[in-house]
Scaffold this motif. Structure first.
Motif, PDB file in Angstrom:
ATOM      1  N   SER A  27       0.853  -1.339  -0.070  1.00  8.49           N
ATOM      2  CA  SER A  27       0.126  -0.063  -0.264  1.00  8.49           C
ATOM      3  C   SER A  27       0.847   1.376   0.006  1.00  8.49           C
ATOM      4  CB  SER A  27      -1.037  -0.068   1.175  1.00  8.49           C
ATOM      5  OG  SER A  27      -1.724   1.231   1.167  1.00  8.49           O
ATOM      6  N   GLU A  28       1.975   1.127   0.927  1.00  8.17           N
ATOM      7  CA  GLU A  28       2.985   2.195   0.905  1.00  8.17           C
ATOM      8  C   GLU A  28       3.413   2.679  -0.681  1.00  8.17           C
ATOM      9  OE1 GLU A  28       4.108   2.062   5.565  1.00  8.17           O
ATOM     10  OE2 GLU A  28       5.220   1.071   3.987  1.00  8.17           O
ATOM     11  N   TYR A  33       4.149   5.436  -5.649  1.00 12.18           N
ATOM     12  CA  TYR A  33       3.810   5.479  -7.168  1.00 12.18           C
ATOM     13  C   TYR A  33       2.991   6.712  -7.448  1.00 12.18           C
ATOM     14  CZ  TYR A  33       2.545   3.881 -11.648  1.00 12.18           C
ATOM     15  OH  TYR A  33       2.153   3.786 -13.189  1.00 12.18           O
ATOM     16  N   ALA A  34       1.871   6.841  -6.857  1.00 13.76           N
ATOM     17  CA  ALA A  34       1.035   7.804  -7.211  1.00 13.76           C
ATOM     18  C   ALA A  34       1.806   8.998  -6.963  1.00 13.76           C
ATOM     19  CB  ALA A  34      -0.219   7.765  -5.922  1.00 13.76           C
ATOM     20  N   GLU A  38       2.053  11.047 -10.153  1.00 18.07           N
ATOM     21  CA  GLU A  38       0.618  11.747 -10.305  1.00 18.07           C
ATOM     22  C   GLU A  38      -0.445  10.949 -10.983  1.00 18.07           C
ATOM     23  OE1 GLU A  38       1.670  15.727 -11.772  1.00 18.07           O
ATOM     24  OE2 GLU A  38       3.027  16.116 -10.244  1.00 18.07           O
ATOM     25  N   ASN A  39      -0.469   9.815 -10.540  1.00 20.31           N
ATOM     26  CA  ASN A  39      -1.484   8.592 -10.954  1.00 20.31           C
ATOM     27  C   ASN A  39      -1.595   7.549 -10.168  1.00 20.31           C
ATOM     28  OD1 ASN A  39      -3.525   7.770 -12.887  1.00 20.31           O
ATOM     29  ND2 ASN A  39      -1.658   6.397 -13.947  1.00 20.31           N
ATOM     30  N   ARG A  40      -2.955   7.539  -9.455  1.00 17.94           N
ATOM     31  CA  ARG A  40      -3.104   6.484  -8.558  1.00 17.94           C
ATOM     32  C   ARG A  40      -3.483   5.138  -9.281  1.00 17.94           C
ATOM     33  NH1 ARG A  40      -2.551   5.684  -3.545  1.00 17.94           N
ATOM     34  NH2 ARG A  40      -2.206   7.735  -3.070  1.00 17.94           N
ATOM     35  N   GLU A  41      -2.562   4.153  -8.970  1.00 19.72           N
ATOM     36  CA  GLU A  41      -2.976   2.773  -9.446  1.00 19.72           C
ATOM     37  C   GLU A  41      -3.337   1.823  -8.229  1.00 19.72           C
ATOM     38  OE1 GLU A  41      -3.465   1.905 -12.442  1.00 19.72           O
ATOM     39  OE2 GLU A  41      -2.666   3.332 -13.691  1.00 19.72           O
ATOM     40  N   ASP A  42      -4.458   1.080  -8.314  1.00 21.26           N
ATOM     41  CA  ASP A  42      -4.726  -0.059  -7.370  1.00 21.26           C
ATOM     42  C   ASP A  42      -3.269  -1.031  -7.071  1.00 21.26           C
ATOM     43  OD1 ASP A  42      -6.653  -1.017  -5.443  1.00 21.26           O
ATOM     44  OD2 ASP A  42      -6.448  -2.889  -6.803  1.00 21.26           O
TER      45      ASP A  42
END
Length: 76
Positions: A27-28, A33-34, A38-42
């Motif tokens: 999760s961290e 990565y986000a 500047e792009n959140r991925e699961d």
């Protein structure tokens, strides 16, 4: 025909049990990565690419694949 038959691209679903500490780290990593892109991925979307990068970077595994032998005692 120059193009070879395409390989099987059917995704394979796998379920794994993770210790809470590893789930937290993943999760961290997704947060990192986000922030970086500047792009959140699961996390579930990142894991296949993380595993591929890990396997691609394992020199002993690459060597075994090229040599055609399997050795569980080889550590690198």
């Amino acid at each position: 025909m120059k193009l070879a038959k395409l390989p099987d691209r059917t995704p394979v679903k796998m379920s794994v049990m993770l210790p809470p500490s590893l789930a937290k780290r993943l999760s961290e990593y997704a947060d990192f990565y986000a922030e970086t892109y500047e792009n959140r991925e699961d996390v579930a979307e990142l894991i296949p690419f993380m595993l591929a990068a890990f396997l691609d970077s394992d020199a002993a595994f690459r060597k075994m694949k090229v040599g055609g032998t399997s050795s569980s005692s080889s550590n690198e």
